[in-house]
Write a protein that holds these residues in place. Structure first.
Motif, PDB file in Angstrom:
ATOM      1  N   LEU A 265      36.810 -13.595  10.720  1.00 50.36           N
ATOM      2  CA  LEU A 265      37.325 -12.233  10.674  1.00 50.36           C
ATOM      3  C   LEU A 265      38.805 -12.223  10.298  1.00 50.36           C
ATOM      4  O   LEU A 265      39.249 -11.391   9.502  1.00 50.36           O
ATOM      5  CB  LEU A 265      37.105 -11.546  12.017  1.00 50.36           C
ATOM      6  N   ALA A 266      39.556 -13.157  10.842  1.00 47.74           N
ATOM      7  CA  ALA A 266      40.986 -13.233  10.505  1.00 47.74           C
ATOM      8  C   ALA A 266      41.189 -13.527   9.021  1.00 47.74           C
ATOM      9  O   ALA A 266      42.054 -12.921   8.371  1.00 47.74           O
ATOM     10  CB  ALA A 266      41.651 -14.304  11.368  1.00 47.74           C
TER      11      ALA A 266
ATOM     12  N   GLU B  89      40.285 -10.385   6.988  1.00 46.80           N
ATOM     13  CA  GLU B  89      41.348  -9.374   7.050  1.00 46.80           C
ATOM     14  C   GLU B  89      42.518  -9.753   6.151  1.00 46.80           C
ATOM     15  O   GLU B  89      43.082  -8.902   5.452  1.00 46.80           O
ATOM     16  CB  GLU B  89      41.833  -9.213   8.496  1.00 46.80           C
TER      17      GLU B  89
ATOM     18  N   GLN C  14      37.285  -5.188   3.390  1.00 45.84           N
ATOM     19  CA  GLN C  14      37.628  -3.917   4.011  1.00 45.84           C
ATOM     20  C   GLN C  14      36.577  -3.377   4.980  1.00 45.84           C
ATOM     21  O   GLN C  14      36.877  -2.513   5.792  1.00 45.84           O
ATOM     22  CB  GLN C  14      37.881  -2.856   2.919  1.00 45.84           C
TER      23      GLN C  14
ATOM     24  N   ARG D  14      43.162  -0.916  11.582  1.00 42.81           N
ATOM     25  CA  ARG D  14      42.928  -2.316  11.221  1.00 42.81           C
ATOM     26  C   ARG D  14      42.521  -2.390   9.752  1.00 42.81           C
ATOM     27  O   ARG D  14      41.987  -1.426   9.188  1.00 42.81           O
ATOM     28  CB  ARG D  14      41.801  -2.909  12.078  1.00 42.81           C
ATOM     29  N   PRO D  15      42.716  -3.549   9.116  1.00 41.80           N
ATOM     30  CA  PRO D  15      42.316  -3.677   7.704  1.00 41.80           C
ATOM     31  C   PRO D  15      40.810  -3.612   7.500  1.00 41.80           C
ATOM     32  O   PRO D  15      40.351  -3.266   6.411  1.00 41.80           O
ATOM     33  CB  PRO D  15      42.853  -5.059   7.315  1.00 41.80           C
ATOM     34  N   ILE D  16      40.013  -3.988   8.526  1.00 42.47           N
ATOM     35  CA  ILE D  16      38.559  -4.007   8.398  1.00 42.47           C
ATOM     36  C   ILE D  16      37.946  -2.987   9.353  1.00 42.47           C
ATOM     37  O   ILE D  16      38.280  -2.949  10.547  1.00 42.47           O
ATOM     38  CB  ILE D  16      37.996  -5.405   8.699  1.00 42.47           C
TER      39      ILE D  16
ATOM     40  N   GLN E  15      34.448  -2.076  11.084  1.00 42.51           N
ATOM     41  CA  GLN E  15      33.178  -2.717  11.391  1.00 42.51           C
ATOM     42  C   GLN E  15      32.136  -1.667  11.774  1.00 42.51           C
ATOM     43  O   GLN E  15      32.377  -0.837  12.653  1.00 42.51           O
ATOM     44  CB  GLN E  15      33.347  -3.727  12.524  1.00 42.51           C
TER      45      GLN E  15
ATOM     46  N   ARG F  24      41.394   5.394   4.793  1.00 45.09           N
ATOM     47  CA  ARG F  24      42.133   4.140   4.621  1.00 45.09           C
ATOM     48  C   ARG F  24      43.477   4.459   3.981  1.00 45.09           C
ATOM     49  O   ARG F  24      43.541   4.986   2.876  1.00 45.09           O
ATOM     50  CB  ARG F  24      41.335   3.164   3.766  1.00 45.09           C
TER      51      ARG F  24
ATOM     52  N   LEU G 174      45.025   0.148   6.014  1.00 45.54           N
ATOM     53  CA  LEU G 174      44.457   0.218   7.361  1.00 45.54           C
ATOM     54  C   LEU G 174      43.471   1.385   7.468  1.00 45.54           C
ATOM     55  O   LEU G 174      43.724   2.475   6.940  1.00 45.54           O
ATOM     56  CB  LEU G 174      45.558   0.402   8.419  1.00 45.54           C
TER      57      LEU G 174
END
Length: 262
Positions: free
Chosen positions: A168-169, A172, A177, A198-200, A202, A254, A258
């Motif tokens: 995940l890190a 990101e 995305q 957050r950039p992603i 889920q 977005r 983010l």
């Protein structure tokens, strides 16, 4: 606008039979550009269950991308699970376990997160992470689709997929995305964004068809992408009701790399 329909955990062999046709009607009525199925098409990975799942998928009119779940490999036949875990999947569903879908400005990379050695837990390897990153298209919204979630809420009692945190890190940092997953039979979206975003984003799907009473409901989601905006339609069919309720709507936006609720 580009539309993805996301469903997961069909569990043919323990499916809610009266909901099969209403689900197909909703799927085809959505006129999605791509339907993404994140695993557990079958309940025990048996040939008859794969035949049911394949017949269901053939009735979907949109382009389709599917990845395996842990229930799609043998559970009790250990030799088959170790030596040829995906034989039935390849015969009935697709030869490619990690397909790629490209529609509009969306690129969806399938990842096979099943671990035959652990069965339930799942795994994502450094080699898989590298393949995802190598395929990232800077001109697209880059989406990863896999069965096992990359994060879980504290109340979840299942072990998190092996390798999930480092993967995940990397995702990101490199420009993924969105992540689509299933496995938990619990809907979740936006749970891990935090106040600053957050950039992603889920999206963890509930179960689309499993009839296990403890699940309480079946559901799927439609994701509409328009520029930086994402409209999510959540379609829910409680076990105590005959079909799907009118969809619930959630919006995300977005900005500056983010995701935040809109």
């Amino acid at each position: 606008m580009t539309r993805i329909l996301h469903l997961s955990d069909l569990h043919f062999g323990l499916e809610r039979q009266p909901l099969v046709d209403p689900l197909l009607d909703r799927i085809n009525g959505a006129r999605a550009d791509l339907v993404v199925v994140t695993g557990d098409l079958t309940h025990r990975g048996r040939s008859a269950q794969f035949a049911q799942a394949a017949a269901f998928l053939r009735r979907i009119e949109a382009p389709l991308l599917a990845v395996p779940g842990n229930h799609d490999i043998p559970l009790y036949k250990l030799a088959d699970r170790m030596m040829r875990p995906y034989r039935r999947w390849r015969r009935a569903i697709a030869a490619n376990l990690e397909p790629v879908g490209h529609v509009g400005n969306l690129r969806v990379q399938g990842v096979n997160s099943v671990d035959p050695m652990a069965w339930q837990r799942g795994i994502i390897t450094p080699a898989q992470v590298a393949r995802v990153i190598a395929g990232i298209d800077p001109a697209c919204i880059n989406i990863v689709a896999l069965h096992h979630p990359m994060q879980q809420r504290p109340q979840v009692d299942k072990a998190l997929m092996q390798g999930a945190g480092p993967a995940l890190a990397r995702f990101e940092a490199e420009g993924v995305q969105l992540v689509l997953s299933g496995h938990l039979h619990l809907w979740s979206i936006g749970a891990f964004l935090g106040e600053q975003g957050r950039p992603i984003l889920q999206v963890q799907a509930g179960t689309a068809l499993c009839a296990r009473p403890g699940d309480r409901q079946n559901e799927f989601a439609v994701l509409d992408f328009a520029g930086p905006d994402l409209l999510v339609e959540r379609h829910v069919a409680p076990m105590t009701e005959p079909g799907f309720r009118p969809p619930e709507h959630l919006r995300f936006i977005r900005r500056d790399g983010l995701w935040r609720p809109a």
